[in-house]
Design a protein around this motif. Structure first.
Motif, PDB file in Angstrom:
ATOM      1  N   PHE A   1      10.265 -27.615  -5.395  1.00 38.14           N
ATOM      2  CA  PHE A   1      10.044 -28.960  -5.390  1.00 38.14           C
ATOM      3  C   PHE A   1       9.408 -29.087  -6.964  1.00 38.14           C
ATOM      4  N   GLY A   2       9.824 -30.244  -7.561  1.00 34.62           N
ATOM      5  CA  GLY A   2       9.479 -30.672  -8.705  1.00 34.62           C
ATOM      6  C   GLY A   2       9.651 -32.231  -9.040  1.00 34.62           C
ATOM      7  N   GLY A   3       9.569 -32.466 -10.269  1.00 34.79           N
ATOM      8  CA  GLY A   3      10.035 -33.861 -10.634  1.00 34.79           C
ATOM      9  C   GLY A   3      10.185 -33.960 -12.330  1.00 34.79           C
ATOM     10  N   LYS A   4      10.674 -35.199 -12.581  1.00 33.30           N
ATOM     11  CA  LYS A   4      10.807 -35.449 -14.087  1.00 33.30           C
ATOM     12  C   LYS A   4      10.671 -37.024 -14.241  1.00 33.30           C
ATOM     13  N   TYR A   5      10.179 -37.237 -15.493  1.00 31.26           N
ATOM     14  CA  TYR A   5      10.146 -38.493 -16.053  1.00 31.26           C
ATOM     15  C   TYR A   5      10.749 -38.593 -17.471  1.00 31.26           C
ATOM     16  N   SER A   6      11.838 -39.531 -17.374  1.00 31.12           N
ATOM     17  CA  SER A   6      12.612 -39.597 -18.621  1.00 31.12           C
ATOM     18  C   SER A   6      12.471 -41.293 -19.393  1.00 31.12           C
TER      19      SER A   6
ATOM     20  N   LYS B   1      23.521 -57.753 -39.783  1.00 31.83           N
ATOM     21  CA  LYS B   1      23.629 -56.741 -38.716  1.00 31.83           C
ATOM     22  C   LYS B   1      23.957 -57.495 -37.268  1.00 31.83           C
ATOM     23  N   PHE B   2      24.903 -56.494 -36.813  1.00 32.45           N
ATOM     24  CA  PHE B   2      25.457 -57.293 -35.124  1.00 32.45           C
ATOM     25  C   PHE B   2      24.905 -56.556 -34.131  1.00 32.45           C
ATOM     26  N   ASN B   3      24.918 -56.898 -32.951  1.00 31.09           N
ATOM     27  CA  ASN B   3      24.723 -56.275 -31.701  1.00 31.09           C
ATOM     28  C   ASN B   3      23.443 -55.639 -31.588  1.00 31.09           C
ATOM     29  N   ASP B   4      22.299 -55.771 -32.391  1.00 35.80           N
ATOM     30  CA  ASP B   4      21.259 -54.905 -32.341  1.00 35.80           C
ATOM     31  C   ASP B   4      20.199 -55.498 -31.142  1.00 35.80           C
ATOM     32  N   GLN B   5      20.716 -56.788 -30.536  1.00 35.82           N
ATOM     33  CA  GLN B   5      20.094 -57.180 -29.479  1.00 35.82           C
ATOM     34  C   GLN B   5      20.119 -56.727 -28.270  1.00 35.82           C
ATOM     35  N   TYR B   6      21.311 -55.806 -28.372  1.00 31.44           N
ATOM     36  CA  TYR B   6      21.765 -55.363 -27.138  1.00 31.44           C
ATOM     37  C   TYR B   6      21.285 -53.887 -26.958  1.00 31.44           C
ATOM     38  N   THR B   7      20.291 -53.190 -27.687  1.00 36.41           N
ATOM     39  CA  THR B   7      19.605 -52.374 -27.630  1.00 36.41           C
ATOM     40  C   THR B   7      18.768 -52.257 -26.461  1.00 36.41           C
ATOM     41  N   ASN B   8      18.860 -51.234 -25.512  1.00 34.20           N
ATOM     42  CA  ASN B   8      18.475 -51.162 -24.102  1.00 34.20           C
ATOM     43  C   ASN B   8      17.476 -49.915 -24.024  1.00 34.20           C
ATOM     44  N   GLN B   9      16.496 -50.050 -23.526  1.00 34.90           N
ATOM     45  CA  GLN B   9      15.629 -48.999 -23.085  1.00 34.90           C
ATOM     46  C   GLN B   9      15.334 -48.886 -21.464  1.00 34.90           C
ATOM     47  N   SER B  10      15.084 -47.697 -21.032  1.00 34.59           N
ATOM     48  CA  SER B  10      15.190 -47.466 -19.631  1.00 34.59           C
ATOM     49  C   SER B  10      14.359 -46.252 -19.277  1.00 34.59           C
ATOM     50  N   ASP B  11      13.535 -46.414 -18.030  1.00 37.82           N
ATOM     51  CA  ASP B  11      12.727 -45.271 -17.535  1.00 37.82           C
ATOM     52  C   ASP B  11      13.300 -44.852 -16.243  1.00 37.82           C
ATOM     53  N   LEU B  12      13.037 -43.729 -16.167  1.00 34.91           N
ATOM     54  CA  LEU B  12      13.567 -42.868 -14.688  1.00 34.91           C
ATOM     55  C   LEU B  12      12.550 -41.977 -14.312  1.00 34.91           C
ATOM     56  N   ALA B  13      12.120 -42.088 -13.197  1.00 35.27           N
ATOM     57  CA  ALA B  13      11.145 -41.051 -12.266  1.00 35.27           C
ATOM     58  C   ALA B  13      11.914 -40.566 -11.256  1.00 35.27           C
ATOM     59  N   GLU B  14      11.798 -39.029 -11.240  1.00 38.78           N
ATOM     60  CA  GLU B  14      12.507 -38.532 -10.233  1.00 38.78           C
ATOM     61  C   GLU B  14      11.316 -37.297  -9.443  1.00 38.78           C
ATOM     62  N   LEU B  15      11.450 -37.141  -8.181  1.00 38.44           N
ATOM     63  CA  LEU B  15      11.240 -36.159  -7.279  1.00 38.44           C
ATOM     64  C   LEU B  15      12.136 -35.411  -6.408  1.00 38.44           C
ATOM     65  N   TYR B  16      12.001 -34.174  -6.291  1.00 43.53           N
ATOM     66  CA  TYR B  16      13.000 -33.487  -5.580  1.00 43.53           C
ATOM     67  C   TYR B  16      12.332 -32.323  -4.631  1.00 43.53           C
ATOM     68  N   PHE B  17      12.999 -32.069  -3.615  1.00 43.42           N
ATOM     69  CA  PHE B  17      12.402 -30.809  -2.651  1.00 43.42           C
ATOM     70  C   PHE B  17      13.698 -29.796  -2.417  1.00 43.42           C
ATOM     71  N   GLU B  18      13.295 -28.854  -2.166  1.00 40.77           N
ATOM     72  CA  GLU B  18      14.506 -28.012  -1.345  1.00 40.77           C
ATOM     73  C   GLU B  18      14.003 -26.923  -0.645  1.00 40.77           C
ATOM     74  N   ASN B  19      14.425 -26.971   0.506  1.00 36.20           N
ATOM     75  CA  ASN B  19      14.327 -25.717   1.489  1.00 36.20           C
ATOM     76  C   ASN B  19      15.315 -24.943   1.692  1.00 36.20           C
ATOM     77  N   ASP B  20      15.081 -23.510   1.427  1.00 35.19           N
ATOM     78  CA  ASP B  20      16.088 -22.559   1.237  1.00 35.19           C
ATOM     79  C   ASP B  20      15.721 -21.583   2.278  1.00 35.19           C
ATOM     80  N   PHE B  21      16.416 -21.303   3.273  1.00 36.13           N
ATOM     81  CA  PHE B  21      16.068 -20.375   4.293  1.00 36.13           C
ATOM     82  C   PHE B  21      17.260 -19.795   5.079  1.00 36.13           C
ATOM     83  N   GLN B  22      16.903 -18.483   5.688  1.00 32.08           N
ATOM     84  CA  GLN B  22      17.920 -17.763   6.462  1.00 32.08           C
ATOM     85  C   GLN B  22      17.416 -17.545   7.739  1.00 32.08           C
ATOM     86  N   MET B  23      18.399 -17.992   8.784  1.00 34.33           N
ATOM     87  CA  MET B  23      17.950 -17.676  10.120  1.00 34.33           C
ATOM     88  C   MET B  23      18.982 -16.767  10.697  1.00 34.33           C
ATOM     89  N   GLY B  24      18.966 -15.611  10.824  1.00 38.06           N
ATOM     90  CA  GLY B  24      20.010 -14.840  11.446  1.00 38.06           C
ATOM     91  C   GLY B  24      21.229 -14.783  10.366  1.00 38.06           C
TER      92      GLY B  24
END
Length: 772
Positions: free
Chosen positions: A407-412, A431-454
């Protein structure tokens, strides 16, 4: 839903008593101290085992008392570990490089497979030694080109590093270097990749059943790890080819405690050009060059803590300088990546391992031209930039013999400046197109279950992501599932399902990975791309030598981007890129087959892919589905190596590679009509007026022309001389396109005739490598 969570998390914990002890530790190269990724620890008595993770760490629960554990890794001698396990024990396992004849038997029974829930068609651990012997053009070993021999992986144009996986586009491939995404992976306009093989330790490739710990792309993951630096002694590699020279040096800072690695590659393309221009007294100087720099250091603080610091920098530059009639003209056209990451490995207990990381990744393209007469000065500048600042944490918890919880997570935080244009002079600066500068944020969490049954191996989990941009946010849950079952007699079945989300888009109008391709973010108007993939496969180990498999897949993609061929991103009209795209959907399906010979003097891989890939946009082709430009129906790839009679001091081998692929699809104009002279251009009308002013070319259906089938055969010869001092001298000779097949590189239409251009005939090459 509650029952599902119970099965995934609670059920695997049941039945683990207190009579077991835990053997944990690290697997490393006995000669260099380098941690080994994917090494296996196997307990013959119980038939249970585990594999070392991306940092060489393993954890295995065993019965208390005297136990035998076998440690194995491809290319290394097997090690039998006898241990009296009376308490939880931390152990460093040191494997010696060399051939172990029993390794074949182990692999034949599939005991060393790193991902038993995935087929060999969905997951591949790339053999870097094999890459070194694959015949290549101009002696440049290339990890990305070697992937194109795998089923389901199709290259763009001939000899380029861009690749498409199972009907996806090239931007749908996540490429990580020490855990950091690299956004442009091409040198020399796509002909060579940015990865220096001498600095790479391992590479893993996923195209199906991608685990939840990976996210951000729809089609595939290429996870590359850099070497860590020799903990024992100084060592290095020097290589030279007709294109570039490479030097890698590694050494301990303090033996068995800290080490470092530096690796540098630089092209020779500009040197003869500039020299020739100076010799003839040319008033112009122009050329092209690229470089790569890799650096890494690590410090074992104690047995439970380790720090890593990695850096990569690479850049291409096309330049020109001239002086005529007192006017100086200078210009350059350059692009490149910069990545850095700081990682902390922490072992909290014998059952809990963690890694904490902060990283930075930057991609930047810029073009600048200036004229200076002494009295007047003008400058034209355009650029595209992307910054990625991220922090993440990853945990691995081992509560029992057959169960691992990740399990874990990331923030970007991401910043995009996709199309900045500036014009400067003595009295103006706009100067042209500077107004289209874009900022974004991304938050993520994950989990993995890795197991063997027979006989079953299962990886089940999910990834939750929340993306913020333009006052909007997109919340997605991405379930992942992969399962494998052993049926006996060497047969196994696999199945996987994955739902992926991609928040970044690449605006491109070619297949070359050009630096003018623009990375842009999802916005309030442009939704993230989403897609799911189902895959089912069967494999068979026939004996200790042969293995074969087949897998079918179906992929559905939504909110994919289309940007018309021939459009340009660089303009001063201040048009937002969102106004120049279409959003639609895609689908891809097919079947893949492989047969592999893994031992003997002759080894190799034969693969075949039968595939379909289509796109649909409401405003294109009357809203009907049409073939994607990489809709290649058939793909046959063969690569192999034959080891000649050798001695312990001198190894010789012949290698070969063959590809046959159905041709790419492209849009060829099937009608022309008179055009109108643009306003303001009337005074320039003449017979020499560019054709695109006077005519308009159209096509009824996109991608209406299929190029001829693409195929070529390459052969190579390698020899390695080993000295008693440990030094080696290697020569590699190769012939690209042995029978001189002139595959069309691009097409154009002139005088109602379709014409083609080919640029890769028969090409011989040689390279030299010295290691010490």
């Amino acid at each position: 839903m509650n029952k599902l969570l119970y099965l995934l998390i609670v059920f695997p914990l049941l039945g683990y008593g207190q009579s077991t002890k835990r053997l944990t530790g690290y697997v490393q190269d006995a000669q260099t101290g380098e941690r080994l990724i994917g090494a296996t620890l196997f307990h013959p008595e119980s038939g249970k085992g585990t594999a070392s993770n991306a940092y060489g760490f393993f954890s295995l629960a065993l019965p208390a008392g005297n136990q035998l554990v076998e440690a194995r890794f491809v290319g290394y001698q097997r090690l039998n570990i006898h241990i009296d396990l009376q308490q939880d024990t931390l152990l460093v396992v040191k494997l010696k490089p060399g051939v172990d004849l029993e390794e074949v038997t182990v692999r034949g029974h599939d005991k060393s497979k790193v991902h038993p829930e995935l087929s060999n068609l969905s997951f591949s651990r790339i053999n870097l030694e094999t890459i070194d012997r694959i015949p290549v053009i101009l002696g440049e070993r290339d990890l990305l080109k070697s992937l194109q021999y795998l089923p389901g992986v199709k290259g763009g144009r001939e000899n380029t590093t861009t690749y498409n996986v199972r009907g996806g586009s090239s931007d749908q491939n996540l490429i990580l270097l020490d855990g950091v995404p690299v956004y442009n992976v091409s040198h020399v306009f796509g002909f060579f990749s940015t990865f220096n093989n001498d600095a790479i330790k391992s590479a893993s490739f996923y195209k199906g059943g991608i685990p939840a710990r990976f996210g951000g792309r729809l089609s595939s993951v290429l996870d590359i790890s850099m070497k860590e630096g020799n903990m024992k002694k100084e060592s290095g590699v020097f290589s030279i080819s007709p294109i570039s020279g490479r030097l890698t040096y590694e050494a301990p800072i303090k033996k068995d405690t800290a080490s470092y690695l530096i690796s540098f590659r630089r092209s020779f393309l500009d040197l003869p050009m500039v020299l020739q221009q100076k010799l003839v007294g040319s008033k112009q100087t122009y050329g092209f060059k690229f470089y790569d720099f890799n650096g890494k250091t690590n410090w074992i603080v104690n047995e439970k803590n380790r720090l890593y610091l990695s850096l990569y920098s690479g850049r291409d530059k096309q330049f020109h300088r001239s002086k005529d009639s007192g006017i100086k003209t200078r210009g350059h056209y350059q692009w490149g990546n910069l990545t850095s990451i700081l990682r902390w490995n922490k072992l909290f207990s014998s059952s809990l391992f963690a890694n904490f990381s902060v990283y930075f990744s930057r991609y930047q393209y810029e073009q600048e031209v200036n004229n200076d007469s002494g009295e007047t000065y003008t400058e034209f500048y355009t650029s595209s930039k992307l910054w990625d600042y991220s922090a993440k944490f990853d945990f691995e918890y081992y509560p029992g013999t057959n169960y691992t919880l990740r399990f874990g997570g990331k923030y970007s935080h991401l910043v995009f400046k996709p199309n900045i244009l500036q014009i400067k002079g003595n009295e103006y600066n706009q100067k042209f197109n500077d107004q289209y500068t874009n900022q974004s944020d991304l938050a993520e969490l994950y989990f993995e279950n890795d197991f063997q049954m027979g006989a079953f191996n299962i990886n089940a989990g999910g990834r939750l992501s929340n993306y913020f941009a333009d006052g909007e946010h997109y919340l997605h849950f991405q379930p992942r599932f992969a399962a494998g079952v052993k049926l006996g007699r060497g047969y196994s079945l696999t199945a996987s399902y994955m739902l992926m989300t991609q928040y970044l888009h690449l605006l491109t109008n070619s297949s070359m990975g050009l630096p003018t391709d623009l990375w842009v973010a999802s916005t309030g108007n442009v939704k993230p791309e989403t897609g799911y993939q189902l895959a089912f496969g069967m494999e068979k180990d026939f004996n200790q030598t042969y293995r074969a498999g087949v897998e079918g897949y179906y992929k559905q993609m939504d909110h994919v981007i289309r940007f018309e061929e021939g459009e340009t991103f660089v303009n001063a009209n201040e048009n937002n890129w969102e106004e120049n795209i279409l959003v639609g959907q895609g689908r891809a399906y097919g079947g893949e087959f492989f047969i592999e010979k893994r031992s003997g003097r002759l080894t190799g891989l034969l693969s075949y892919t039968l595939a379909w890939s289509e796109r649909q946009f409401d405003l294109v082709n009357s809203g009907k589905w049409f073939p994607f430009k990489y809709d290649r129906r058939h793909d046959i790839s063969l690569m192999g190596e034959y080891k000649l009679k050798s001695t312990t001091r001198n190894e010789k081998s012949l290698s070969f590679g063959f590809m046959f692929q159905s041709g790419n699809k492209l849009s060829m104009p099937d009608s022309e009509m008179p055009g109108l002279i643009l306003p303001g251009m009337e005074n320039y009308a003449s017979p020499d007026l560019p054709e695109w002013f006077s005519t308009r070319k159209t096509f009824y259906e996109p991608n209406n022309f299929r190029m001829p089938s693409f195929h070529h055969l390459d052969i190579g010869y390698s020899t390695k001389l080993k000295r008693s001092t440990g030094k080696t001298y290697s020569w590699s000779f190769s012939l690209y396109n042995v029978y001189n097949r002139l595959n069309p590189w691009y097409y154009y239409k002139k005088d109602d005739k379709v014409r083609s251009v080919s640029i890769f005939p028969l090409i011989p090459s040689v390279s030299f490598t010295h290691t010490w």
